[in-house]
Design an enzyme around this catalytic site. Structure first.
Site, short mmCIF file in Angstrom:
data_model
loop_
_atom_site.label_atom_id
_atom_site.label_comp_id
_atom_site.label_asym_id
_atom_site.label_seq_id
_atom_site.Cartn_x
_atom_site.Cartn_y
_atom_site.Cartn_z
N LYS A 138 0.82 -1.20 0.00
CA LYS A 138 0.00 0.00 0.00
C LYS A 138 0.86 1.26 0.00
O LYS A 138 0.65 2.18 -0.78
CB LYS A 138 -0.93 -0.02 1.21
CG LYS A 138 -2.02 1.05 1.20
CD LYS A 138 -2.99 0.83 2.34
CE LYS A 138 -3.72 -0.48 2.19
NZ LYS A 138 -4.68 -0.75 3.29
N ARG A 164 -3.54 2.92 8.54
CA ARG A 164 -3.90 1.71 7.79
C ARG A 164 -2.70 0.79 7.66
O ARG A 164 -1.56 1.24 7.49
CB ARG A 164 -4.42 2.07 6.39
CG ARG A 164 -5.53 3.12 6.38
CD ARG A 164 -5.96 3.48 4.99
NE ARG A 164 -6.79 2.47 4.39
CZ ARG A 164 -7.13 2.46 3.10
NH1 ARG A 164 -6.68 3.41 2.29
NH2 ARG A 164 -7.91 1.51 2.61
N GLY A 190 -8.45 -7.39 4.44
CA GLY A 190 -9.28 -7.51 5.62
C GLY A 190 -8.63 -8.23 6.78
O GLY A 190 -9.23 -8.36 7.85
N MET A 216 -5.72 -7.41 8.40
CA MET A 216 -5.09 -6.54 9.40
C MET A 216 -5.92 -5.27 9.57
O MET A 216 -6.94 -5.09 8.92
CB MET A 216 -3.65 -6.25 8.99
CG MET A 216 -2.77 -7.49 9.10
SD MET A 216 -1.06 -7.16 8.68
CE MET A 216 -1.20 -6.69 6.96
N ARG A 273 -3.20 -1.31 -6.44
CA ARG A 273 -2.35 -2.50 -6.35
C ARG A 273 -2.66 -3.37 -7.55
O ARG A 273 -3.73 -3.24 -8.17
CB ARG A 273 -2.60 -3.27 -5.05
CG ARG A 273 -4.02 -3.76 -4.91
CD ARG A 273 -4.30 -4.28 -3.51
NE ARG A 273 -5.72 -4.59 -3.33
CZ ARG A 273 -6.31 -4.73 -2.16
NH1 ARG A 273 -5.61 -4.58 -1.06
NH2 ARG A 273 -7.59 -5.02 -2.07
N HIS A 307 -15.52 -8.07 1.18
CA HIS A 307 -14.55 -8.97 1.81
C HIS A 307 -14.68 -10.40 1.28
O HIS A 307 -13.69 -11.05 0.93
CB HIS A 307 -14.76 -8.95 3.33
CG HIS A 307 -13.92 -9.94 4.07
ND1 HIS A 307 -14.36 -11.22 4.38
CD2 HIS A 307 -12.66 -9.86 4.56
CE1 HIS A 307 -13.41 -11.87 5.02
NE2 HIS A 307 -12.36 -11.08 5.15
N SER A 310 15.43 -42.15 -9.99
CA SER A 310 14.14 -41.49 -9.86
C SER A 310 13.88 -41.29 -8.38
O SER A 310 13.87 -42.26 -7.62
CB SER A 310 13.02 -42.33 -10.49
OG SER A 310 11.78 -41.66 -10.35
N CYS A 368 9.39 -39.12 -9.09
CA CYS A 368 8.11 -39.75 -9.39
C CYS A 368 7.14 -39.71 -8.22
O CYS A 368 6.06 -40.29 -8.28
CB CYS A 368 8.30 -41.19 -9.86
SG CYS A 368 9.16 -42.24 -8.67
N TYR A 401 13.46 -34.64 -15.51
CA TYR A 401 12.01 -34.73 -15.69
C TYR A 401 11.32 -34.83 -14.34
O TYR A 401 11.93 -35.17 -13.32
CB TYR A 401 11.62 -35.91 -16.59
CG TYR A 401 11.86 -37.27 -15.96
CD1 TYR A 401 10.90 -37.87 -15.14
CD2 TYR A 401 13.04 -37.97 -16.19
CE1 TYR A 401 11.11 -39.11 -14.56
CE2 TYR A 401 13.26 -39.21 -15.63
CZ TYR A 401 12.29 -39.78 -14.81
OH TYR A 401 12.50 -41.00 -14.24
#
Length: 905
Positions: free
Chosen positions: A30, A99, A108, A110, A343, A459, A789, A857, A877
């Site tokens: 903010k 704020r 919402g 804090m 934001r 909210h 693997s 895997c 992979y």
């Protein structure tokens, strides 16, 4: 940070003119964005930001930094000079808001306090200054209400009850119908509540108000709801929050004033247009709290065209500057537009993909950046089912489509019930008039959220979008009665426990369970998406473009965990580049269990060999079908891994059966032998017992039979002009000697098959690294292995020393709640523990054998965060269940992308 840090080199307060959007770590999101808008010359009320460093000192030491008070005083003096008035001045008061503002948006979670500086004296000055007694007393009651709840920890319901009493006494339904005299009486009642509940008078000193509010914002970083939200969103707990002190501008000065939230694009769909909510004669908290229903932002053009046109221009400026969807808070004070926040906005999964491709088409970002604007978690959301358009439904009503998805569950009307029922295995829909931060637990537990108040910026909507939860807001025609635990519409009553269905894409609410159908994104991946709604085609097009780019840039290949041809074919449609794990034990279930029982019960070599001969052709056919489905792609086959007792009847059931037979003198020789075998094979800790490679060494011929079946199947496919690429994986190896013995036997069997069939086979032999010792001796094991693997499920169990089957139900919930785990180590790889073993094993294995092929895997192979780790440590992979393959492909591309991207948490 220590409190004793030299104040000369630590700056704890920044004016809005000093920061910029890149200082989020220090100024919070903010504060950094307020500074950025100030630098852009946009109309931002003057103010200053207290840094996250100050918050960290406060939280660590229990006291604010020594230098902070003086710095705040200096910046407050400068603000007072700029505004030409003093904080709380009796005749012409400066009022400020205090704020919160963390690095990552936590809507919402804090605290915020508005109108600081009002007192019994200054409220008179504010009334005179504004020429409006009602406005002044409305602002004062808001301050006492917010300050009492936020700073003094007074139950907010007490204030709400007094407000409702005042409205009932006046016979009105909205607070704007209360006049100055009503509000003045309300202030007196509110102050009595503070005195009774907090044990002190509401502070009249404006500086004391501000200092206490600053400390309250710091403290709000560690409230239960904030910690829960951080765990849910995987936000680190040591960041702290900044505090923004901003001169007040007032949206509650009458019909020519108001407040609103705007989006530069629709956060639900991603479509361009005018999106947001506006509320006349209100302050900002009224909009996000959802306590009064707003009007669509487009109506502002008729209410105040000058402000509307200016806002549209600013929105375009901000979107072009941030190159993304922007979420904007604004206030209009008697025709003057003020920007209170911007934001990068939270968005739904579908919106994320659409917006990313739109911005590429507009030339604002490139494809690499677009890839960073979406996540695997969002793609997974898009693969969830949706409601069947052709189903017979009973429509209850319609609200605002706040966060898409198809959610079905039992109606519940409070968070406690939502949590309780959810833990009992029930699917629930949380229904509220409006949600507040205290409902977070219930929102997490629920399948979806339904409210009768609020809009896309309430909210409920903002939090649901952030969590990927289905949400319908502002369904005004539904009357929600939380005390009687029901909702009504006309003559229809839905009681708690009744099933409802909500569609977050259309805003529709249905009675009963509505059937679901596959999502268009799944149909696209399976190559069977039919022409449908334009919106679905557009979404699929966006997904296709981003996936194509991810596939072009990724280094990690993506394989599937699949045990049969059907799963293999589906995985291939989903983009699998082979099979990374075929669990052969799944081939021994069903009708074949009796053959395995005979193998286990065999008393002689002949009996055992006969059992293996019966299993051989069945195994061979399994592999033929698998190689055909994955023709031309590698197929890694794990030899039998689980303990043999898993193929035998339950010991208790079998004991009862034998006992009953004996009581009837009807002895069954086979059951008796089975029971003896069950007792013989019974282990206290079977996952650490006779399984994996140990079985192959103890049961003669078992692994040889499987290797022969693989080799014969590969030869058969080659003779059929196929291209089988089999890889044989030895499970649970802890020492190189185990692997050497099995490999020697396997090489002999393969050579025999080559000689018998006349087909030259090239079968790689490797092992699973799933024990800590295997990871620690990987350099030695690589001498006998052509590939590794990593079996991260078992590796996690053995590193942590707990059984997944047991501990997830017993204490994982407590560990998550206490913050010991941010996320289950079975869901996302534990980088510090398990991950360090993987990393060292990779280095040691490649040092011994530079061409060693490396994969994973365990189900971590489909977890977005884990995929990035596997890319970083150099695996070749990942392998995961078929449904998670698109997610792994996308995240592998994101991991490889050179763009740093943007953080959209």
């Amino acid at each position: 940070m220590s409190e004793n840090k030299d104040p000369q080199v630590t700056k704890f307060v920044y004016d809005f003119t000093e920061g910029n959007k890149d200082l989020k770590d220090l100024l919070g999101g903010k504060g950094a964005n307020l500074a950025e808008m100030t630098n852009l010359g946009l109309p931002v009320p003057p103010g200053f930001t207290i840094t996250t460093d100050a918050c960290k000192v406060y939280l660590e030491s229990g006291a604010e930094p020594v230098a902070l008070r003086d710095e705040v005083t200096q910046h407050l003096d400068a603000l007072e000079q700029q505004m030409g008035k003093k904080l709380g001045q009796a005749d012409n008061p400066l009022l400020v808001s205090v704020r919160s503002g963390a690095k990552f948006s936590m809507p919402g979670m804090m605290d915020t306090v508005l109108n600081i500086g009002l007192s019994d004296k200054s409220v008179q000055g504010l009334a005179k200054q504004a020429g409006d007694d009602r406005f002044a007393w409305d602002s004062y009651r808001r301050l006492i209400q917010m300050f009492g709840k936020t700073v003094l920890d007074v139950d907010g319901e007490l204030f709400e009850e007094e407000l409702e009493k005042a409205k009932r006494a006046k016979k009105v339904t909205v607070d704007t119908d209360l006049d100055a005299a009503d509000l003045k009486k309300l202030v007196t009642r509110f102050k009595k509540i503070v005195k009774t509940e907090a044990g002190r008078d509401f502070p009249q000193d404006p500086r004391e108000q501000m200092d206490l509010a600053i400390h309250a914002v710091f403290d709000s970083w560690n409230t239960d709801r904030a910690k829960l939200y951080r765990r849910q969103e995987r936000i680190p707990g040591d960041l702290g929050t900044a505090v923004n002190v901003c001169s007040m501008v007032f949206g509650n000065l009458g019909p020519d004033s108001g407040t609103g939230v705007a989006f530069t694009r629709d956060p639900a769909s991603g479509h361009q247009g005018v999106y947001g909510d506006y509320l006349q004669n209100a302050q900002g908290e009224d909009v996000v709290a959802g306590i009064r229903n707003t009007v669509p932002l487009a109506e502002l053009e008729q209410i105040d065209k000058k402000s509307y046109d200016q806002l549209m221009q600013i929105m375009e400026t901000l979107e072009n500057h941030y190159k993304d969807l922007c979420d904007i808070e604004f206030t209009i004070e008697r025709g003057q537009l003020w920007m209170l926040q911007t934001r990068v906005g939270k968005r739904t999964a579908g919106a994320a993909f659409r917006i990313a491709t739109q911005l590429v088409d507009q030339g604002l970002i490139d494809e690499a950046e677009a890839l960073q604007r979406v996540t695997g978690a969002q793609l997974a959301q898009l693969m969830f089912p949706r409601f069947d358009d052709e189903a017979k439904v009973e429509l209850l009503g319609r609200g605002i489509a706040a966060s898409p998805g198809a959610a079905v569950g039992k109606a519940v009307f409070d968070s406690y019930t939502a949590i309780k029922w959810s833990r009992s295995g029930e699917k629930v829909i949380l229904i509220r008039r409006e949600t507040n931060p205290d409902d977070l637990d219930g929102m997490i537990a629920a399948e979806g959220i339904l409210t009768s108040r609020g809009g896309k910026t309430s909210h409920a909507a903002v939090v649901a979008r952030g969590m990927g939860k289905t949400c319908v807001c502002g369904a005004e025609e539904l009357e929600v009665d939380t005390k009687r635990r029901r909702l009504t519409i006309g003559d229809v009553v839905v009681e708690e426990g009744d099933v409802v269905s909500i569609d977050g894409s259309t805003g529709k609410v249905y009675r009963g369970e509505v059937p679901v159908v596959p999502s268009p994104v799944v149909e696209y991946f399976e190559g069977r998406m039919h022409a449908g709604a334009d919106d679905a085609d557009e979404l699929v097009g966006a997904v296709h473009r981003i996936m194509a780019y991810a596939d072009r840039v990724r280094r990690l290949r993506v394989r599937a965990n699949a045990d049969n041809a059907e799963d293999a074919l589906r995985a291939r449609r989903f983009g699998a580049q082979g099979i990374g794990l075929c669990r052969t034990e799944h081939m021994f279930l069903g009708e074949r269990r009796e053959m395995v029982e005979k193998l286990i019960l065999a008393d002689t070599d002949t009996e055992r060999e006969d059992s293996l001969k019966q299993l051989l052709p069945l195994q061979k056919q399994d592999f033929v079908e698998l190689f055909e489905a994955m023709d031309g792609l590698p197929v890694t086959i794990r030899l039998l891994d689980p303990p043999l007792h898993e193929f035998l009847p339950d010991i208790t059931e079998l004991s009862v059966r034998v006992a009953l037979a004996e009581s009837r003198q009807d002895n069954n020789e086979n059951d008796l032998r089975l029971l003896q075998a069950v007792h013989r094979l019974h282990e206290q800790n079977p996952m650490l017992g006779l399984r994996g490679v140990r079985l192959g060494l103890v049961i003669p011929g078992l692994f040889a039979m499987q290797v022969r079946a693989i080799a014969e199947a590969a030869a058969a496919r080659k003779n059929a002009k196929g291209d089988p690429r089999a890889e044989i994986m030895i499970p649970l190896v802890g020492t190189v000697q185990e692997l050497e013995i099995v490999r020697e036997e396997s090489d002999r069997v393969i050579a025999e098959v080559e000689e018998q069939t006349g087909v030259k086979l090239k079968l790689a032999i490797g092992t699973m690294i799933e024990l800590p010792r295997a990871a620690l001796t990987a350099g030695q094991i690589a001498e006998a292995a052509q590939f590794f693997s990593f079996g991260t499920n078992d590796l996690t169990q053995t590193v942590w020393g707990f059984s997944r089957d047991d501990v997830e139900a017993s204490f994982f919930t407590a560990y998550l709640e206490k913050g010991i785990f941010g996320v289950s180590p079975f869901e996302t790889i534990d980088k510090d523990g398990v991950g360090s073993l993987v990393k060292s094993a990779v280095a040691a294995g490649r040092a011994t054998r530079p061409d060693l092929k490396l994969g994973v895997c365990g189900e971590h192979g489909g977890d977005p965060e884990s995929v990035h780790f596997f890319h970083e440590v150099g695996l070749d992979y990942v392998s995961c269940s078929p449904f998670r393959i698109p997610v792994a492909r996308l995240e592998a591309g994101r991991a490889a992308s050179t763009s740093t991207g943007s953080d959209h948490r």
